[in-house]
Scaffold this motif. Sequence first.
Motif, PDB file in Angstrom:
ATOM      1  N   LEU A 109       4.178  -2.500   6.516  1.00  0.00           N
ATOM      2  CA  LEU A 109       3.162  -2.869   5.465  1.00  0.00           C
ATOM      3  C   LEU A 109       3.366  -1.547   4.609  1.00  0.00           C
ATOM      4  CD1 LEU A 109       0.316  -4.122   7.840  1.00  0.00           C
ATOM      5  CD2 LEU A 109       1.310  -5.231   5.886  1.00  0.00           C
ATOM      6  N   ALA A 110       3.336  -0.152   5.133  1.00  0.00           N
ATOM      7  CA  ALA A 110       3.405   0.830   4.161  1.00  0.00           C
ATOM      8  C   ALA A 110       4.554   0.783   3.268  1.00  0.00           C
ATOM      9  CB  ALA A 110       3.396   2.254   5.147  1.00  0.00           C
ATOM     10  N   GLY A 111       5.778   0.454   3.671  1.00  0.00           N
ATOM     11  CA  GLY A 111       6.868   0.371   2.858  1.00  0.00           C
ATOM     12  C   GLY A 111       6.775  -0.716   1.743  1.00  0.00           C
ATOM     13  N   TYR A 112       6.134  -1.624   2.059  1.00  0.00           N
ATOM     14  CA  TYR A 112       6.019  -2.864   0.996  1.00  0.00           C
ATOM     15  C   TYR A 112       5.070  -2.634  -0.009  1.00  0.00           C
ATOM     16  CZ  TYR A 112       6.044  -7.529  -0.875  1.00  0.00           C
ATOM     17  OH  TYR A 112       6.481  -8.850  -1.687  1.00  0.00           O
ATOM     18  N   PHE A 113       4.106  -1.748   0.346  1.00  0.00           N
ATOM     19  CA  PHE A 113       2.848  -1.568  -0.663  1.00  0.00           C
ATOM     20  C   PHE A 113       2.820  -0.129  -1.152  1.00  0.00           C
ATOM     21  CE2 PHE A 113       1.292  -5.354   1.843  1.00  0.00           C
ATOM     22  CZ  PHE A 113       1.043  -6.106   0.766  1.00  0.00           C
ATOM     23  N   GLY A 114       3.913   0.683  -0.873  1.00  0.00           N
ATOM     24  CA  GLY A 114       3.849   1.968  -1.505  1.00  0.00           C
ATOM     25  C   GLY A 114       2.971   2.946  -0.803  1.00  0.00           C
ATOM     26  N   ALA A 115       2.923   3.127   0.338  1.00  0.00           N
ATOM     27  CA  ALA A 115       1.992   4.087   1.116  1.00  0.00           C
ATOM     28  C   ALA A 115       2.673   4.677   2.177  1.00  0.00           C
ATOM     29  CB  ALA A 115       0.757   3.288   1.457  1.00  0.00           C
ATOM     30  N   SER A 116       2.271   5.550   2.884  1.00  0.00           N
ATOM     31  CA  SER A 116       2.756   6.238   4.334  1.00  0.00           C
ATOM     32  C   SER A 116       1.996   5.382   5.660  1.00  0.00           C
ATOM     33  CB  SER A 116       2.459   7.584   4.592  1.00  0.00           C
ATOM     34  OG  SER A 116       3.220   8.256   3.295  1.00  0.00           O
ATOM     35  N   ALA A 117       2.730   5.343   6.279  1.00  0.00           N
ATOM     36  CA  ALA A 117       2.349   4.624   7.697  1.00  0.00           C
ATOM     37  C   ALA A 117       0.809   5.240   7.955  1.00  0.00           C
ATOM     38  CB  ALA A 117       3.386   4.712   8.747  1.00  0.00           C
ATOM     39  N   ASP A 118       0.929   6.525   7.977  1.00  0.00           N
ATOM     40  CA  ASP A 118      -0.503   7.029   8.448  1.00  0.00           C
ATOM     41  C   ASP A 118      -1.472   6.868   7.504  1.00  0.00           C
ATOM     42  OD1 ASP A 118       0.374   8.758   6.509  1.00  0.00           O
ATOM     43  OD2 ASP A 118       0.518  10.516   7.565  1.00  0.00           O
ATOM     44  N   GLU A 119      -1.569   6.166   6.489  1.00  0.00           N
ATOM     45  CA  GLU A 119      -2.538   5.748   5.579  1.00  0.00           C
ATOM     46  C   GLU A 119      -2.901   4.500   5.830  1.00  0.00           C
ATOM     47  OE1 GLU A 119      -1.572   8.623   1.762  1.00  0.00           O
ATOM     48  OE2 GLU A 119      -0.388   7.052   2.199  1.00  0.00           O
ATOM     49  N   ILE A 120      -2.219   3.607   6.599  1.00  0.00           N
ATOM     50  CA  ILE A 120      -2.480   2.169   6.834  1.00  0.00           C
ATOM     51  C   ILE A 120      -2.941   1.868   7.980  1.00  0.00           C
ATOM     52  CG2 ILE A 120      -1.250  -0.200   6.781  1.00  0.00           C
ATOM     53  CD1 ILE A 120      -1.137   0.763   4.189  1.00  0.00           C
ATOM     54  N   ALA A 121      -3.953   1.159   8.274  1.00  0.00           N
ATOM     55  CA  ALA A 121      -4.586   0.555   9.402  1.00  0.00           C
ATOM     56  C   ALA A 121      -4.516  -0.891   9.200  1.00  0.00           C
ATOM     57  CB  ALA A 121      -6.088   1.055   9.526  1.00  0.00           C
ATOM     58  N   LEU A 122      -4.155  -1.402  10.379  1.00  0.00           N
ATOM     59  CA  LEU A 122      -4.227  -2.959  10.594  1.00  0.00           C
ATOM     60  C   LEU A 122      -5.558  -3.427  10.668  1.00  0.00           C
ATOM     61  CD1 LEU A 122      -1.921  -5.126  10.597  1.00  0.00           C
ATOM     62  CD2 LEU A 122      -2.444  -5.174  13.035  1.00  0.00           C
ATOM     63  N   THR A 123      -6.183  -4.385  10.054  1.00  0.00           N
ATOM     64  CA  THR A 123      -7.368  -5.142  10.230  1.00  0.00           C
ATOM     65  C   THR A 123      -7.275  -6.661  10.431  1.00  0.00           C
ATOM     66  OG1 THR A 123      -7.424  -5.555   7.776  1.00  0.00           O
ATOM     67  CG2 THR A 123      -8.568  -3.476   8.502  1.00  0.00           C
ATOM     68  N   ARG A 124      -8.334  -7.390  10.717  1.00  0.00           N
ATOM     69  CA  ARG A 124      -8.269  -8.631  11.110  1.00  0.00           C
ATOM     70  C   ARG A 124      -8.380  -9.521   9.616  1.00  0.00           C
ATOM     71  NH1 ARG A 124     -12.347  -8.034  15.820  1.00  0.00           N
ATOM     72  NH2 ARG A 124     -13.275  -6.858  14.306  1.00  0.00           N
ATOM     73  N   ASN A 125      -8.622  -8.904   8.607  1.00  0.00           N
ATOM     74  CA  ASN A 125      -8.966  -9.574   7.493  1.00  0.00           C
ATOM     75  C   ASN A 125      -9.347  -8.476   6.207  1.00  0.00           C
ATOM     76  OD1 ASN A 125     -11.867  -9.454   7.563  1.00  0.00           O
ATOM     77  ND2 ASN A 125     -11.492 -10.970   9.062  1.00  0.00           N
ATOM     78  N   ALA A 126      -9.538  -8.914   4.991  1.00  0.00           N
ATOM     79  CA  ALA A 126      -9.798  -8.030   3.941  1.00  0.00           C
ATOM     80  C   ALA A 126     -11.194  -7.538   4.234  1.00  0.00           C
ATOM     81  CB  ALA A 126      -9.723  -8.560   2.534  1.00  0.00           C
ATOM     82  N   MET A 127     -12.126  -8.468   4.521  1.00  0.00           N
ATOM     83  CA  MET A 127     -13.512  -8.034   4.696  1.00  0.00           C
ATOM     84  C   MET A 127     -13.964  -7.131   5.989  1.00  0.00           C
ATOM     85  SD  MET A 127     -15.549  -9.451   2.570  1.00  0.00           S
ATOM     86  CE  MET A 127     -16.974  -8.607   3.683  1.00  0.00           C
ATOM     87  N   GLU A 128     -12.940  -6.919   6.689  1.00  0.00           N
ATOM     88  CA  GLU A 128     -13.189  -5.975   7.809  1.00  0.00           C
ATOM     89  C   GLU A 128     -12.772  -4.591   7.210  1.00  0.00           C
ATOM     90  OE1 GLU A 128     -10.501  -4.819  11.467  1.00  0.00           O
ATOM     91  OE2 GLU A 128     -11.680  -6.183  12.119  1.00  0.00           O
ATOM     92  N   GLY A 129     -11.651  -4.449   6.319  1.00  0.00           N
ATOM     93  CA  GLY A 129     -11.589  -3.130   5.667  1.00  0.00           C
ATOM     94  C   GLY A 129     -12.649  -2.788   4.604  1.00  0.00           C
ATOM     95  N   ILE A 130     -13.134  -3.888   4.099  1.00  0.00           N
ATOM     96  CA  ILE A 130     -14.019  -3.639   3.060  1.00  0.00           C
ATOM     97  C   ILE A 130     -15.469  -3.312   3.537  1.00  0.00           C
ATOM     98  CG2 ILE A 130     -15.588  -4.972   1.285  1.00  0.00           C
ATOM     99  CD1 ILE A 130     -13.259  -6.686   0.773  1.00  0.00           C
ATOM    100  N   ALA A 131     -15.734  -3.962   4.725  1.00  0.00           N
ATOM    101  CA  ALA A 131     -17.049  -3.327   5.580  1.00  0.00           C
ATOM    102  C   ALA A 131     -16.834  -2.181   6.024  1.00  0.00           C
ATOM    103  CB  ALA A 131     -17.197  -4.467   6.578  1.00  0.00           C
TER     104      ALA A 131
END
Length: 435
Positions: A109-131
């Motif tokens: 995910l980090a590679g595809y979206f231009g970030a580092s792996a230590d900045e990406i957390a897996l969530t179950r949907n967008a709303m979980e991250g938004i909340a």
Amino acid sequence: MKAVNNCLSEIGQSREPPLSTAIPMHHRTSPSLRVAPDDEAYWLSIRASMQPMYVNTQLVNTRRGPAPFRVREVIRSLVDLSLAYELDEYEPFRELKESGSSVAIRQSLAGYFGASADEIALTRNAMEGIATVLNGVTLQPGDEILATRFCYDSNLAIIRQRVRRDGVVLKFVHLPFGPASEADIVAAFEAAIHARTRLVSFPHVVARTGLVLPVKQISEIAARYGAFSFVDGAHSAGHIAVALDELGCDGYAACLHKWMYGPRGTGFLYIRRDRIKDIWPLFASWSNKPKDSIEKFEEVGTVFKALPAAILETMAFNLEVGQAEKTARLRYLRDRWARQLGAHDRVTLLTDLDAEPGTGFAAFNVEGLAPQEFAAALLADYGISVRPFSMEEDAAMAGIHLSPSLANSVEEVDRFVEAATAILARTHNSFRLTT
């Protein structure tokens, strides 16, 4: 089972990902598209690989996109494993955390979206991250949250709960409904922000009209005031090129089941490394992850692991098609209907078709015909589904929305134009009588 074994094998390897997933999309040189957006033989093969199950011709894909058959096959093959295994030495998902995350998935995910792996957390949907972010930013009574009327209704519900609970203030940026220049958008945020603003929450792409907000400039404004800039990326991730390390926002949440065509029940949360410590997790970390660890956001309890286990197959599909190629195809389908229909004297487009970057979304209004009437006639008489809408915050902001996906064909889009033109023609006389 070959694809399944490959997925489980990759998940089990905590090594650097292959070059194709390790290099962010925006860092790759691509002087031309590998596949033209009007190469119908190729795009029909993509459609066939997705096997969409329509009752009617579905030209609105903002809720979800059909996952490719290869992704669905991985999930189907892993269902029994997910439900049957206990945690023992033969556990096939032993490299997946209880939340379903893994180093390999985060790296992909980090590679595809231009970030580092230590900045990406897996969530179950967008709303979980938004909340997580909307509830996790520390706010004091009187502090201000700056949002837009184009924010998703669930996002605004969370903010309003904080208003009631914590005594904070919700303030809206007044953005134009329909086409808007980057300068006008930036000026509106400049005019609305002030010293009490602590959080700026806005969508990357306005879901109804396809307007793309200038994230970098808005984030720079927020940074000058010390406010946390947070982006709802549900309709940009996989739809347009996203380079998080260049956007400059503090946080970004997205799902993988819309424009990445992944499993429902998967998403990710990006928090810029130096801002992770400033956001409380939605669930307290029971493993005592430090406050600056992105993994503190992943301790959400047990998940159905067949879904995250299919993410690597999802990423492989997207890399093979190519983000630039996906975006070009979606815009081509939009332009194919919108430029024809927009030329009609009773049609007003709510989308700037020449804006850059552009999406595959567009919206319009028909003079003398309510959006609900147009959509109802289109569905009843032609079996074509579009979406009449009105913004929750202002019912006057209404229209008809289309968002074809990779699973749609040119033939379906052309049938819509023919049907819409027929509806306009047969309502011509009644329209004239009422004006």
